[in-house]
Write a protein that holds these residues in place. Structure first.
Motif, PDB file in Angstrom:
ATOM      1  N   PHE A 130       0.829  -1.200   0.000  1.00 14.44           N
ATOM      2  CA  PHE A 130       0.000   0.000   0.000  1.00 14.44           C
ATOM      3  C   PHE A 130       0.865   1.252   0.000  1.00 14.44           C
ATOM      4  O   PHE A 130       0.627   2.192  -0.782  1.00 14.44           O
ATOM      5  N   ILE A 131       1.891   1.276   0.849  1.00 13.66           N
ATOM      6  CA  ILE A 131       2.800   2.425   0.901  1.00 13.66           C
ATOM      7  C   ILE A 131       3.503   2.608  -0.435  1.00 13.66           C
ATOM      8  O   ILE A 131       3.612   3.726  -0.962  1.00 13.66           O
ATOM      9  N   GLY A 132       3.986   1.510  -1.003  1.00 13.48           N
ATOM     10  CA  GLY A 132       4.693   1.591  -2.277  1.00 13.48           C
ATOM     11  C   GLY A 132       3.817   2.114  -3.398  1.00 13.48           C
ATOM     12  O   GLY A 132       4.235   2.978  -4.183  1.00 13.48           O
ATOM     13  N   VAL A 133       2.588   1.609  -3.467  1.00 15.52           N
ATOM     14  CA  VAL A 133       1.676   2.021  -4.531  1.00 15.52           C
ATOM     15  C   VAL A 133       1.286   3.492  -4.384  1.00 15.52           C
ATOM     16  O   VAL A 133       1.338   4.263  -5.347  1.00 15.52           O
ATOM     17  N   THR A 134       0.900   3.872  -3.194  1.00 16.07           N
ATOM     18  CA  THR A 134       0.479   5.257  -2.982  1.00 16.07           C
ATOM     19  C   THR A 134       1.633   6.234  -3.191  1.00 16.07           C
ATOM     20  O   THR A 134       1.437   7.341  -3.699  1.00 16.07           O
ATOM     21  N   LEU A 135       2.845   5.829  -2.806  1.00 14.10           N
ATOM     22  CA  LEU A 135       4.011   6.686  -3.015  1.00 14.10           C
ATOM     23  C   LEU A 135       4.270   6.876  -4.505  1.00 14.10           C
ATOM     24  O   LEU A 135       4.546   7.991  -4.968  1.00 14.10           O
ATOM     25  N   TRP A 172       7.008  17.466  -1.969  1.00 12.35           N
ATOM     26  CA  TRP A 172       6.130  16.332  -2.302  1.00 12.35           C
ATOM     27  C   TRP A 172       5.862  15.437  -1.097  1.00 12.35           C
ATOM     28  O   TRP A 172       4.762  14.901  -0.946  1.00 12.35           O
ATOM     29  N   TYR A 173       6.883  15.285  -0.217  1.00 17.17           N
ATOM     30  CA  TYR A 173       6.690  14.388   0.917  1.00 17.17           C
ATOM     31  C   TYR A 173       5.690  14.956   1.922  1.00 17.17           C
ATOM     32  O   TYR A 173       4.989  14.208   2.611  1.00 17.17           O
ATOM     33  N   MET A 174       5.595  16.294   1.992  1.00 16.33           N
ATOM     34  CA  MET A 174       4.591  16.883   2.863  1.00 16.33           C
ATOM     35  C   MET A 174       3.182  16.686   2.285  1.00 16.33           C
ATOM     36  O   MET A 174       2.239  16.365   3.011  1.00 16.33           O
ATOM     37  N   GLN A 175       3.071  16.859   0.978  1.00 19.53           N
ATOM     38  CA  GLN A 175       1.787  16.622   0.332  1.00 19.53           C
ATOM     39  C   GLN A 175       1.379  15.157   0.468  1.00 19.53           C
ATOM     40  O   GLN A 175       0.214  14.847   0.739  1.00 19.53           O
ATOM     41  N   TYR A 176       2.363  14.268   0.307  1.00 23.81           N
ATOM     42  CA  TYR A 176       2.076  12.836   0.423  1.00 23.81           C
ATOM     43  C   TYR A 176       1.652  12.480   1.847  1.00 23.81           C
ATOM     44  O   TYR A 176       0.716  11.708   2.054  1.00 23.81           O
ATOM     45  N   GLN A 192       1.652   9.239  -5.939  1.00 28.27           N
ATOM     46  CA  GLN A 192       1.885  10.632  -5.564  1.00 28.27           C
ATOM     47  C   GLN A 192       3.048  11.233  -6.362  1.00 28.27           C
ATOM     48  O   GLN A 192       2.994  12.398  -6.780  1.00 28.27           O
ATOM     49  N   LEU A 193       4.088  10.434  -6.590  1.00 30.55           N
ATOM     50  CA  LEU A 193       5.216  10.923  -7.379  1.00 30.55           C
ATOM     51  C   LEU A 193       4.814  11.187  -8.826  1.00 30.55           C
ATOM     52  O   LEU A 193       5.294  12.136  -9.458  1.00 30.55           O
TER      53      LEU A 193
END
Length: 342
Positions: A16-21, A62-66, A24-25
């Motif tokens: 889930f983390i990998g897919v959502t990351l 991007w990491y804050m938005q993610y 977002q990228l």
């Protein structure tokens, strides 16, 4: 087997983390102004893009938005869909039963016809049946879905008037929308119609499923047929099949209980992903036949740059694929007892 299933379930958060990351990228490839346009709901707001960028933090790293988005997703908030004018999760809940209904009706002829024709072709190698099956599979696999769908729509709706697009006729749609006595138990119209004793609605909904199901069956069964044929031919050439025949076992017994059982393993893999593709929403088919499922909604979301809807649909799709992988692995052990997981 239970240990294997538990281990796979524990991997779900990592996937889930990998897919959502990754999603977002990909979204970061759009400029802040392009992403801000996804939040615009009127012409007046087009002149306030800078305010929207500040309001939603679209200029932040991007990491804050993610992190903000992931925190909302974990709480069950996938955002608000502009095209459906309601939360994304609620839209998925409403659209998913329609797509599931279409998928379940389509997967029966897809798998049934594919396995039957593939088996017949393998058992009659290089004969007329095999030649016909191969031609059918090539035509079905190479024929674009939108071409076949439009042909069926023109012939059976435009010329003959037998079947209509949509999920149900307009008169039933209007009647059921304002009928409190018609209870939606599953939101699958054919099932709910039977549970409510409305056989007229059941027949009408079934007629609307004929064309999209036929389109999917022709295209998807072709690949099942080809895989089944090649897999069964390989199984028939194995030593255990020759040994079984040498012992005097009947040809039908050898084929059904030995060769075809082992040949089904790659077919199960393919069938699992075909089903999950249908459940996730067949975009082209649902769009052509104006079928109100996940695929049609996803296409509209992408066309209108509905940022939240696209991300929500992608997350839902990814989770369904992971669960499909788990189901396929479990079915391996059911079909072939030699396959066991520690």
């Amino acid at each position: 087997m239970l240990v294997f299933i538990a281990r796979r379930l524990l991997l779900l958060p990592i996937v889930f983390i990998g897919v959502t990351l990754a999603l977002q990228l990909l979204m970061q490839l759009l400029t802040p102004y392009q992403r801000a346009a996804a939040y615009v709901q009127s012409e007046q707001q087009m002149n306030r893009l800078d305010e929207i960028i500040v309001l939603y933090g679209l200029n932040d790293p991007w990491y804050m938005q993610y992190g903000r988005w992931l925190g909302q997703v974990v709480q069950g908030n996938l955002g608000y869909s502009r095209i459906s004018r309601q939360p994304v999760l609620e839209t998925i809940g409403q659209r998913f039963p329609a797509t599931l209904e279409l998928a379940l009706f389509a997967i029966i002829p897809v798998i049934g016809v594919g396995i039957w024709m593939g088996t017949a072709a393998a058992l009659n190698r290089d004969k007329l049946v095999d030649q016909v099956a191969r031609v059918m599979s090539i035509i079905g696999w190479s024929l674009p879905t939108f071409v076949l769908g439009i042909w069926l729509l023109v012939i059976f709706y435009g010329w003959l008037g037998w079947f209509q697009p949509g999920r149900v006729s307009v008169r039933y749609l209007t009647e059921l929308a304002g009928n409190p006595e018609f209870r939606n138990y599953t939101r699958m119209l054919t099932v709910d119609a039977l549970l409510n004793g409305r056989f007229d609605v059941f027949v009408n909904a079934l007629k609307h499923l004929v064309l999209p199901v036929a389109t999917l069956a022709v295209v998807q069964s072709a690949q099942i047929m080809r895989v089944m044929r090649s897999s069964l031919l390989d199984a028939l050439g194995q030593d255990y099949v020759r040994t079984a025949k040498a012992k005097g076992l009947a040809e039908r017994v050898v084929t059904r209980k030995h060769a075809r059982r082992n040949a089904l393993i790659p077919v199960i893999t393919l069938a699992g992903f075909v089903l999950i593709g249908l459940i996730n929403g067949v975009v082209i088919t649902e769009t052509i036949f104006n079928y109100p499922g996940l695929g049609q909604w996803a296409a509209q979301a992408a066309t209108n740059l509905d940022y939240a809807a696209v991300l929500g649909f992608a997350v839902f799709t990814a989770m369904m694929v992971v669960l499909a992988n788990l189901l396929v692995d479990v079915l391996y052990g059911v079909v072939d007892p030699r396959i066991r997981y520690a």
